[in-house]
Enzyme design. Structure first.
Site, PDB file in Angstrom:
ATOM      1  CB  SER A   7     -37.564  -1.889  12.185  1.00 27.76           C
ATOM      2  OG  SER A   7     -38.355  -3.051  12.300  1.00 27.76           O
ATOM      3  CG  HIS A  32     -39.735  -0.229   8.722  1.00 28.27           C
ATOM      4  ND1 HIS A  32     -39.940   0.022   7.382  1.00 28.27           N
ATOM      5  CD2 HIS A  32     -39.537  -1.573   8.823  1.00 28.27           C
ATOM      6  CE1 HIS A  32     -39.853  -1.110   6.704  1.00 28.27           C
ATOM      7  NE2 HIS A  32     -39.611  -2.107   7.557  1.00 28.27           N
ATOM      8  CG  ASP A  34     -40.474  -4.998   9.705  1.00 28.30           C
ATOM      9  OD1 ASP A  34     -40.484  -4.723   8.498  1.00 28.30           O
ATOM     10  OD2 ASP A  34     -39.530  -4.697  10.469  1.00 28.30           O
ATOM     11  CG  MET A  36     -42.973 -10.337   9.364  1.00 27.44           C
ATOM     12  SD  MET A  36     -41.454 -11.055  10.004  1.00 27.44           S
ATOM     13  CE  MET A  36     -40.354  -9.626   9.902  1.00 27.44           C
ATOM     14  CG  HIS A  65     -41.699  -4.316   4.995  1.00 26.64           C
ATOM     15  ND1 HIS A  65     -40.455  -4.729   5.412  1.00 26.64           N
ATOM     16  CD2 HIS A  65     -41.947  -5.030   3.874  1.00 26.64           C
ATOM     17  CE1 HIS A  65     -39.973  -5.638   4.582  1.00 26.64           C
ATOM     18  NE2 HIS A  65     -40.877  -5.856   3.642  1.00 26.64           N
ATOM     19  CG  MET A  67     -42.226  -8.775   4.864  1.00 32.37           C
ATOM     20  SD  MET A  67     -40.985  -8.651   6.174  1.00 32.37           S
ATOM     21  CE  MET A  67     -41.701  -7.326   7.136  1.00 32.37           C
ATOM     22  CG  MET A 136     -36.522  -6.768   1.551  1.00 33.34           C
ATOM     23  SD  MET A 136     -36.964  -5.837   3.023  1.00 33.34           S
ATOM     24  CE  MET A 136     -36.194  -6.820   4.316  1.00 33.34           C
ATOM     25  CG  ASP A 174     -36.254  -3.459   6.163  1.00 35.09           C
ATOM     26  OD1 ASP A 174     -35.633  -3.619   7.218  1.00 35.09           O
ATOM     27  OD2 ASP A 174     -37.456  -3.755   6.008  1.00 35.09           O
TER      28      ASP A 174
HETATM   29  C1  DX5 Z   1     -36.785  -7.920   8.293  1.00 35.99           C
HETATM   30  C2  DX5 Z   1     -37.532  -6.644   8.584  1.00 35.99           C
HETATM   31  C3  DX5 Z   1     -36.690  -5.522   9.024  1.00 35.99           C
HETATM   32  C4  DX5 Z   1     -36.049  -5.707  10.353  1.00 35.99           C
HETATM   33  C5  DX5 Z   1     -34.743  -4.951  10.358  1.00 35.99           C
HETATM   34  O1  DX5 Z   1     -37.665  -8.855   7.790  1.00 35.99           O
HETATM   35  O2  DX5 Z   1     -38.218  -6.228   7.416  1.00 35.99           O
HETATM   36  O3  DX5 Z   1     -37.402  -4.291   9.006  1.00 35.99           O
HETATM   37  O4  DX5 Z   1     -36.843  -5.269  11.415  1.00 35.99           O
HETATM   38  O5  DX5 Z   1     -34.099  -5.260  11.524  1.00 35.99           O
HETATM   39  P1  DX5 Z   1     -32.533  -5.065  11.715  1.00 35.99           P
HETATM   40  O6  DX5 Z   1     -32.273  -3.610  11.587  1.00 35.99           O
HETATM   41  O7  DX5 Z   1     -32.304  -5.609  13.076  1.00 35.99           O
HETATM   42  O8  DX5 Z   1     -31.853  -5.863  10.627  1.00 35.99           O
HETATM   43 ZN    ZN Z   2     -39.119  -4.105   7.137  1.00 38.44          ZN
END
Ligand code: DX5
Ligand code: ZN
Length: 218
Positions: A7, A32, A34, A36, A65, A67, A136, A174
């Site tokens: 990620s 990956h 993320d 947000m 992903h 969010m 998650m 994740d």
């Molecule tokens: C959390 C994200 C994850 C995050 C995971 O909201 O969706 O993808 O980057 O990070 P680690 O591996 O540090 O928990």
């Molecule tokens: Zn994620």
């Protein structure tokens, strides 16, 4: 097939291409991303500009992903920027079947995400529509949180259900994936392992990726 999906949330964005390359050398299978928006989750990260940059940095599939609130209108932008997989949260999308179809029509692979407290049975009606089920194992919003152990049961349930119904989705986990728990997560039935801080905050990104992969190789 077991896949490590680093990620980039935890990467150093001033040298993003180099960091992605290091995971690639270590055997990463997907990247990956993320996204947000500060609304669906209490944090803001990045949007299509960074997806575009990641696309130019690697030939690995980008696993995006989302969010964000109301993802539907932005899905085409993320696919145009280079997303191979788009995952949307079941807690946010109202007409989930329509959204998954739209992702498919636009040429990407659709996935569904469930927060740790969301039961698997809410997704039963659409599991045949998806390529990827993202479970998650932390509450989304931040990297570096601890793995929520109850999710192991949900992974097993998702794997059993897939077998029973002869479905094809990959199971992805994740949040809080580390050297200490990846074997248990794998044994529960996970196929794709997202890892942020355990890769990018390690001393050597390539070795950290390799180590995780070695622990789950069948
Ligand atoms: C959390 C994200 C994850 C995050 C995971 O909201 O969706 O993808 O980057 O990070 P680690 O591996 O540090 O928990
Ligand atoms: Zn994620």
């Amino acid at each position: 097939m077991k896949i490590i999906a680093p990620s980039i949330l935890s990467a150093d964005f001033s040298i993003l291409k180099d960091q992605i390359k290091q995971t690639e050398i270590g055997g990463a299978g997907w990247i990956h991303c993320d996204v947000m928006d500060g609304q669906f989750v209490p944090n803001i990260t990045f949007g299509t500009v960074v997806i575009d940059a990641a696309k130019k940095s690697t030939s690995l599939p980008l696993d995006v992903h989302l969010m964000i609130k109301n993802p539907d209108s932005l899905i085409p932008n993320f696919i145009n920027a280079g997303a191979s997989y788009i995952t949307v949260h079941i807690e946010e999308v109202v007409h989930i079947h329509r959204t998954l179809q739209k992702i498919k029509e636009l040429g990407a692979k659709p996935g569904l995400v469930l927060n740790p407290s969301t039961p698997l049975n809410l997704s039963f009606e659409v599991l045949e529509e998806i390529d990827l089920l993202l479970l998650m194992s932390v509450n989304p919003g931040f990297g570096g949180q601890s793995f929520i152990k109850n999710v192991l049961r949900k992974i097993e349930e998702a794997a059993n259900y897939r077998e029973k119904k002869n479905l094809k989705y990959l199971i992805e986990v994740d949040g809080g994936v580390t050297k200490n728990n990846i074997k248990d997560i794998s044994n529960a039935g996970c196929d794709v392992f997202v890892a942020g801080s355990s890769i990018f905050h390690s001393e050597n990104i390539t070795i950290a990726t390799q180590e995780l992969l070695t622990m789950i190789k069948e």
